[in-house]
Design a protein around this motif. Structure first.
Motif, PDB file in Angstrom:
ATOM      1  N   LEU A  38       7.343  -3.015  -2.201  1.00  0.00           N
ATOM      2  CA  LEU A  38       6.586  -2.201  -1.255  1.00  0.00           C
ATOM      3  C   LEU A  38       5.998  -0.943  -1.888  1.00  0.00           C
ATOM      4  O   LEU A  38       5.416  -0.117  -1.186  1.00  0.00           O
ATOM      5  N   SER A  39       6.160  -0.793  -3.220  1.00  0.00           N
ATOM      6  CA  SER A  39       5.593   0.376  -3.889  1.00  0.00           C
ATOM      7  C   SER A  39       4.070   0.330  -3.923  1.00  0.00           C
ATOM      8  O   SER A  39       3.438   1.306  -4.341  1.00  0.00           O
TER       9      SER A  39
ATOM     10  N   VAL B 111       9.470   3.571   0.332  1.00  0.00           N
ATOM     11  CA  VAL B 111       8.197   3.229  -0.317  1.00  0.00           C
ATOM     12  C   VAL B 111       7.879   4.205  -1.452  1.00  0.00           C
ATOM     13  O   VAL B 111       7.379   3.806  -2.507  1.00  0.00           O
TER      14      VAL B 111
END
Length: 721
Positions: A345-346, A588
């Motif tokens: 999710l980066s 995130v």
């Protein structure tokens, strides 16, 4: 390639360059994608990671130039002044011209950061003062001839020969144009260079507004690590250079890591008197780190963040190991790479507009990952039942909600850092620094838990309630300057309230002092009515009345405003300084694996060596070495067998007993029967292998020889794997 003429020996046959196969190198993106978690969006994450990496590199280089600008400008002025002094005819200038101008540049113990400083210094000197600059290090100048050779080669740009060089090296040098290694050669080369620069056609005027003396620019020699040089080599080099100072405008720069007194310790008076030394002090590494953290980490413009534990690891390595800002930045880059490599999710860890677009492109697997995030689970639990169902089943609705959550996370960062700086402004000057002297210390406290629940915070608030009027106004004005450039709506509203409080505090000077109580009124009636002789009950009653009257005492207008200002700041803290874990989707942007950073940056080589010697299978991947119960196979390398046997001994190890045990294990590995005659017998080959293993263990620091018993060795390590 026959070696039959030699009975024993070691022969090296270098492969031909034609036989070398050229393998196609994998790109950086291929390395990033290999073993990457969630490889379907690895390209996007790699691009974002590379952009942020380049941003860190660019920002730190600019910051480094800004921090070193003052000392570099001072050094440039010093070199210009020294080069112009040689042209004056007065007695003082002539006396100074007989000495070698020397700048002692104290850079601090953060040696890994020195290279960038010297590189910038060399470039500036070559651009604005002199093209003749040479930098040398101690590791390449072990003897005087090596130092002379390095200086001449880097100044003249040619190969320099030394008289007693080997024939093979001399044959290689004959292919190039070479000169003799002496300062006389350098003087002739310098005179030739300056004459060429002076012979310019009359129609062309030399345009060099920066250089003070372009016809005779100085020859600058930079000693990067002054303390590491051999003192005898330095002394001889300075003595030789002093004989040529009239023919050659030499200038030295000493890079000092510890103290200026090092010059006195390394150079006797007869040598140091030949130098005209001026001291220059660079910015301390702690101030440099504080600036880097302030510009790189404590800013909402950089989307990647570190949690408290990772920050603590990086700062601890800096404070207790090397004081290197460069290594601290490398640690941040390592955390950045690990975050984008391990967190699918980066892809949302970027600028606001790009993040909102990436949300709409998330696949079903990524949306499921969002639903399994701990922060998102807490968010879902707070919603209504119908909304919970939509978040868990409707992907389109989840994307819309994620966009709003990303916006809220950006707003949180926009408000967090200004309030953090305001709180640091108020508390950094308090006695004993209850919330830390540096802003990074306060930041670490805020990352761990609610700062207003901390006892030190309560102590700071009590101390702030004792501030004088001038001190409070000065602190609130600094807070106002911190909030002015912030574009957040909440911070603009807070700025308006803060200005009103400051206006009220400044208006107190114009208010008449008519409200001040008279001295007689300050004396309470119970004191007046207190009799000279009274019993214990009457005294207790009187004291209670005095205590109640003090509590009911009316506050002054300043005290009311001071309490109002502190309550206002306390409200800002409670509204905006909550830990990032309370924010939805904080995973995130925040990297949380402190163990990974510690393992990569703060390695423990002894533990790794012990693990390799105890479990060689995990390193060699040989099935014959695989064991179940943690023992070492008898087929293991000799050093592993010797190491495992030495763990069974006490402080002193009998070498003969150790050898017999080793021979028994090796005989079992060779397949000899235990009842055979040669089983466990020490042969020459086994003896030699054992001696080699013991020597290797001694080299690694596990054992040492002892004078207590000649046939024993002492064990040095305990608690092995």
């Amino acid at each position: 390639m026959s070696t039959s003429s030699v009975s024993k020996g070691c022969f090296v046959f270098k492969p031909s360059a034609k036989k070398k196969k050229t393998h196609k190198k994998d790109s950086l993106e291929d390395y990033f994608s290999h073993g990457c978690e969630g490889a379907d969006n690895s390209e996007v994450r790699f691009k974002l990671c590379q952009d942020l990496w380049d941003q860190i590199k660019t920002d730190t280089e600019v910051l480094q130039d800004e921090l070193n600008r003052k000392i570099l400008d001072s050094l440039l002025d010093f070199t210009r002044k020294c080069s112009s002094t040689r042209q004056h005819s007065d007695w003082a200038s002539q006396m100074r011209a007989s000495e070698i101008p020397t700048a002692a540049l104290v850079l601090g113990v953060n040696v890994p950061d020195h290279d960038m400083t010297f590189q910038s210094l060399s470039e500036l000197l070559q651009q604005s003062v002199s093209p003749h600059v040479a930098s040398v290090q101690a590791k390449e100048c072990g003897a005087l001839k090596h130092l002379m050779k390095r200086v001449l080669e880097r100044l003249m740009g040619t190969v320099v020969t030394v008289d007693d060089e080997e024939e093979e090296e001399a044959e290689q040098i004959q292919l190039h144009k070479s000169v003799h290694c002496s300062l006389n050669t350098l003087c002739d080369w310098y005179n030739t260079k300056t004459k060429k620069s002076n012979t310019v056609s009359p129609g062309k005027k030399r345009s060099s507004p920066v250089r003070d003396d372009p016809q005779q620019p100085p020859v600058v020699v930079i000693f990067k690590d002054f303390e590491a040089f051999n003192p005898k080599v330095l002394q001889d080099f300075i003595l030789i250079c002093s004989r040529y100072i009239e023919r050659l405008p030499l200038m030295f720069i000493f890079g000092i890591a510890t103290s200026p007194s090092t010059i006195q310790h390394m150079l006797p008076h007869s040598v140091s008197s030949l130098l005209c030394i001026e001291l220059f002090q660079s910015l301390s590494c702690t101030q440099h780190l504080a600036t880097v953290i302030d510009k790189l980490i404590l800013t909402p413009h950089f989307p990647f963040k570190l949690n408290g534990k990772v920050m603590q690891v990086l700062i601890s390595i800096f404070l207790y190991h090397d004081f290197s800002v460069r290594n601290f930045i490398k640690g941040v880059q390592l955390a950045l790479l690990e975050h984008f490599h391990s967190q699918p999710l980066s892809a949302l860890c970027c600028k606001k507009k790009e993040a909102l677009l990436n949300v709409m492109q998330l696949s079903n697997s990524h949306l499921e990952r969002i639903r399994h995030l701990p922060s998102f689970k807490r968010y879902v639990e707070k919603q209504e039942p119908q909304e919970q169902g939509n978040l868990l089943t409707d992907d389109a609705h989840l994307k819309d909600v994620c966009q709003n959550l990303i916006k809220d996370l950006r707003k949180y960062h926009k408000n967090y850092y200004p309030v953090l700086r305001c709180l640091h402004t108020l508390t950094s000057s308090l006695p004993r620094y209850p919330l830390g002297k540096q802003v990074r210390e306060l930041h670490l406290i805020c990352l761990e838990k609610n700062v207003w629940e901390n006892e030190d915070y309560q102590t700071a608030m009590k101390l702030l309630k004792m501030l004088a009027k001038d001190e409070l106004i000065a602190l609130l004005q600094r807070c106002m300057e911190t909030l002015e450039p912030v574009k957040s709506k909440k911070m603009k509203s807070a700025l308006v309230q803060l200005k009103d409080l400051l206006a009220k505090l400044k208006q107190l000077d114009t208010v008449a002092a008519e409200t001040l109580p008279c001295p007689e009124d300050c004396i309470t009636s119970p004191v007046k009515n207190l009799q000279k002789k009274t019993d214990l009950f009457q005294l207790q009653k009187t004291l209670l009345e005095m205590n109640e009257s003090r509590r009911a005492k009316k506050l002054s207008p300043f005290e009311v405003l001071r309490n109002e200002a502190l309550e206002f700041m306390d409200g800002l803290v409670k509204s905006h300084l909550s830990p990032p874990e309370t924010q939805t989707l904080y995973e995130v942007c925040y990297y949380t694996s402190s163990a990974t950073v510690r393992r990569h940056l703060n390695a423990t080589p002894r533990t790794s060596i012990q693990a390799a010697l105890s479990s060689p299978y995990y390193y060699l991947q040989n099935e014959s070495l695989k064991t179940e119960d943690g023992t070492v196979s008898n087929a293991a390398p000799d050093i592993c067998i010797a190491y495992k046997l030495h763990l069974e001994c006490g402080r002193l190890i009998n070498l003969y007993d150790w050898l017999e045990a080793y021979a028994t294990v090796v005989s079992a590995a060779e397949g000899n029967h235990p009842d055979s005659e040669h089983f466990g017998k020490v042969e020459e080959v086994k003896h030699a292998r054992f001696i080699r293993s013991v020597s290797e263990l001694e080299f690694l620091g596990f054992i040492k020889s002892t004078k207590q018993k000649t046939d024993h060795v002492a064990r040095l390590t305990w608690g092995g794997c």
